[in-house]
Design an enzyme around this catalytic site. Structure first.
Site, PDB file in Angstrom:
ATOM      1  N   ASP A 180      51.545  46.560  61.963  1.00  0.00           N
ATOM      2  CA  ASP A 180      50.382  46.468  61.910  1.00  0.00           C
ATOM      3  C   ASP A 180      49.374  46.859  63.692  1.00  0.00           C
ATOM      4  O   ASP A 180      50.754  47.293  64.105  1.00  0.00           O
ATOM      5  CB  ASP A 180      49.829  45.078  62.095  1.00  0.00           C
ATOM      6  N   ASP A 183      50.868  52.740  65.851  1.00  0.00           N
ATOM      7  CA  ASP A 183      49.396  52.734  65.493  1.00  0.00           C
ATOM      8  C   ASP A 183      49.195  53.754  64.195  1.00  0.00           C
ATOM      9  O   ASP A 183      50.243  54.808  64.607  1.00  0.00           O
ATOM     10  CB  ASP A 183      48.764  53.342  66.746  1.00  0.00           C
ATOM     11  N   GLY A 191      43.476  49.656  57.750  1.00  0.00           N
ATOM     12  CA  GLY A 191      42.040  50.708  57.747  1.00  0.00           C
ATOM     13  C   GLY A 191      41.253  49.276  57.385  1.00  0.00           C
ATOM     14  O   GLY A 191      41.674  48.353  57.405  1.00  0.00           O
ATOM     15  N   SER A 236      35.439  46.832  55.837  1.00  0.00           N
ATOM     16  CA  SER A 236      34.112  46.598  55.913  1.00  0.00           C
ATOM     17  C   SER A 236      33.588  47.528  55.223  1.00  0.00           C
ATOM     18  O   SER A 236      33.333  48.965  55.418  1.00  0.00           O
ATOM     19  CB  SER A 236      33.429  45.778  57.456  1.00  0.00           C
ATOM     20  N   HIS A 278      34.717  50.802  46.000  1.00  0.00           N
ATOM     21  CA  HIS A 278      33.217  51.569  46.209  1.00  0.00           C
ATOM     22  C   HIS A 278      33.450  53.089  46.380  1.00  0.00           C
ATOM     23  O   HIS A 278      32.402  53.978  47.347  1.00  0.00           O
ATOM     24  CB  HIS A 278      33.652  51.324  48.374  1.00  0.00           C
ATOM     25  N   TYR A 312      32.241  54.132  54.059  1.00  0.00           N
ATOM     26  CA  TYR A 312      32.798  53.465  53.388  1.00  0.00           C
ATOM     27  C   TYR A 312      34.570  54.100  52.551  1.00  0.00           C
ATOM     28  O   TYR A 312      35.210  53.648  52.871  1.00  0.00           O
ATOM     29  CB  TYR A 312      33.293  51.561  53.924  1.00  0.00           C
ATOM     30  N   SER A 314      37.512  42.309  43.769  1.00  0.00           N
ATOM     31  CA  SER A 314      36.695  41.762  44.924  1.00  0.00           C
ATOM     32  C   SER A 314      38.513  40.410  44.666  1.00  0.00           C
ATOM     33  O   SER A 314      38.603  40.324  44.340  1.00  0.00           O
ATOM     34  CB  SER A 314      35.912  40.734  43.946  1.00  0.00           C
ATOM     35  N   ARG A 362      29.110  38.982  40.013  1.00  0.00           N
ATOM     36  CA  ARG A 362      30.114  40.221  40.191  1.00  0.00           C
ATOM     37  C   ARG A 362      31.182  39.787  39.754  1.00  0.00           C
ATOM     38  O   ARG A 362      31.742  40.486  39.268  1.00  0.00           O
ATOM     39  CB  ARG A 362      29.577  41.294  41.234  1.00  0.00           C
TER      40      ARG A 362
END
Lengths: 238, 238
Positions: A31, A47, A69, A72, A110, A134, A163, A177
């Site tokens: 990370d 990185d 990544g 949001s 998404h 995104y 989700s 949802r």
């Protein structure tokens, strides 16, 4: 034991996968921030956008689970360009250079969110219809994954995660949802294990949801191709 | 007269479109280098990656024809990231801010080039299979175009341009491939005119080829949706 690198391992999904995979795989965590995990000693701060740094991190790894990544959906272009577009290129190119044979990419529902907005039941073979920049960045990652599979033979699995809740003992039901889109922690771990273990499919795009009665994304291909068999159903938590 | 902005207007395709469109449209040309065109006075040097600069360039424009970008299929990641990914975001975001209602995006057959490598007849509703990082950058542009259409109502047409030759009076036949993939100058102009004029389709992905007998990309949707009726056939030039 197979070696598995988790990028973005400090995040919410990373924490769940660390617990779910550590008994059966040699885990390496990375990370951009330090991770303190008493159960995993192989931890590297790096990185993900740096191919050079990630090539080091990828050495000796059988499978990469790429979670790093920006998560949001409302992110600006500059944020997704850096974290998701450059970051996903970074890990695929590093994996190639380091000889990694398998990458599991945390895509997102998404990437096809506009079908949902139009109440269209969605299958993974339908063209991308991102609902955000995104989502565009995740669709990009899927296309890149396909290229690295076709061109370099790196097996690649794109998981359009639904989700995910940090605490999944109760449904955080701000809207209905989530009854359709929920992915339990246990099913998340199952899905990733299927991708690590499958000898059947070499590339796939799979929606990452539990066995939800009200699902509006098709997971038949995940059942057939990689043997994903989710056991939870958001309905049971109402 | 409708106003049409051509980005990357200094290039080979830009030169052909300038000649083909200038009698019927108010043309504005832009490129990162100066263009000397005695027939077009509205010329602006600007960086397509700068949303601010492109918003100025887009003002008062009805349709953008976005040709700017790196055209080489062998381009490195840093080149396609800058020229194609950042550049295509730049023009769509600028078009949105300037109130442009229509963008015609020069995509490429290389967004799906792996089907061709496997001799698979390709239709535009099949998932991207880029054959290069260049192809990935064009697939990205298509997903971005879809997002700007869905989210902001900007009509968008992605043209997967085949084999365009600066001189098309003869077929430059280094391989037989061009007999399948050729796009004549006249048909290029026809295709772009269809996109500027259509009131039927608001979004589409179309292969940009002539009426080639040996075509292995499907252009039925371009015929049906925007009335594209190519008149040339590479076969006639053998």
């Amino acid at each position: 034991m197979k070696s598995v690198l988790i990028t973005g391992a400090a995040g919410n999904i990373g924490r769940v996968l660390r617990r779910g995979l550590r008994d059966d795989y040699l885990l390496r965590l990375t990370d951009c921030i330090q991770i303190v995990d008493p159960e995993v000693t192989d931890v590297q701060v790096a990185d993900v956008r740096s191919v050079e740094e990630m090539e080091e991190v990828c050495k000796g790894i059988d499978s990469v689970v790429h979670l790093a990544g920006e998560p949001s959906t409302g992110s600006s272009w500059s944020v997704v360009l850096n974290a998701n577009i450059e970051g996903t290129y970074g890990i695929f190119e590093a994996a190639r250079l380091a000889g990694v044979k398998r990458v599991i990419f945390a895509s997102s529902n998404h990437a096809t969110g506009y079908y949902e907005k139009e109440s269209i039941y969605t299958k993974p073979d339908m063209l991308a219809r991102p609902d955000s920049l995104y989502g565009v960045s995740k669709a990009f990652g899927e296309d890149l994954a396909r290229f690295y599979y076709d061109e370099y033979g790196i097996n690649a699995y794109c998981l359009r995660i639904g989700s995910f809740q940090p605490d999944d003992s109760v449904i955080n039901r701000s809207s209905d949802r989530i009854l359709s889109t929920w992915l339990s922690h246990r099913d998340l771990v199952r899905l990733v294990r299927c991708c690590i273990e499958t000898n059947n499919a070499e590339f796939g795009i799979y929606y990452g949801i539990s066995n939800n009665t009200r699902a509006f994304w098709d997971i038949e291909n995940a059942r057939e191709e990689i043997g994903y068999s989710p056991e939870d159903d958001a309905e049971d938590l109402i």
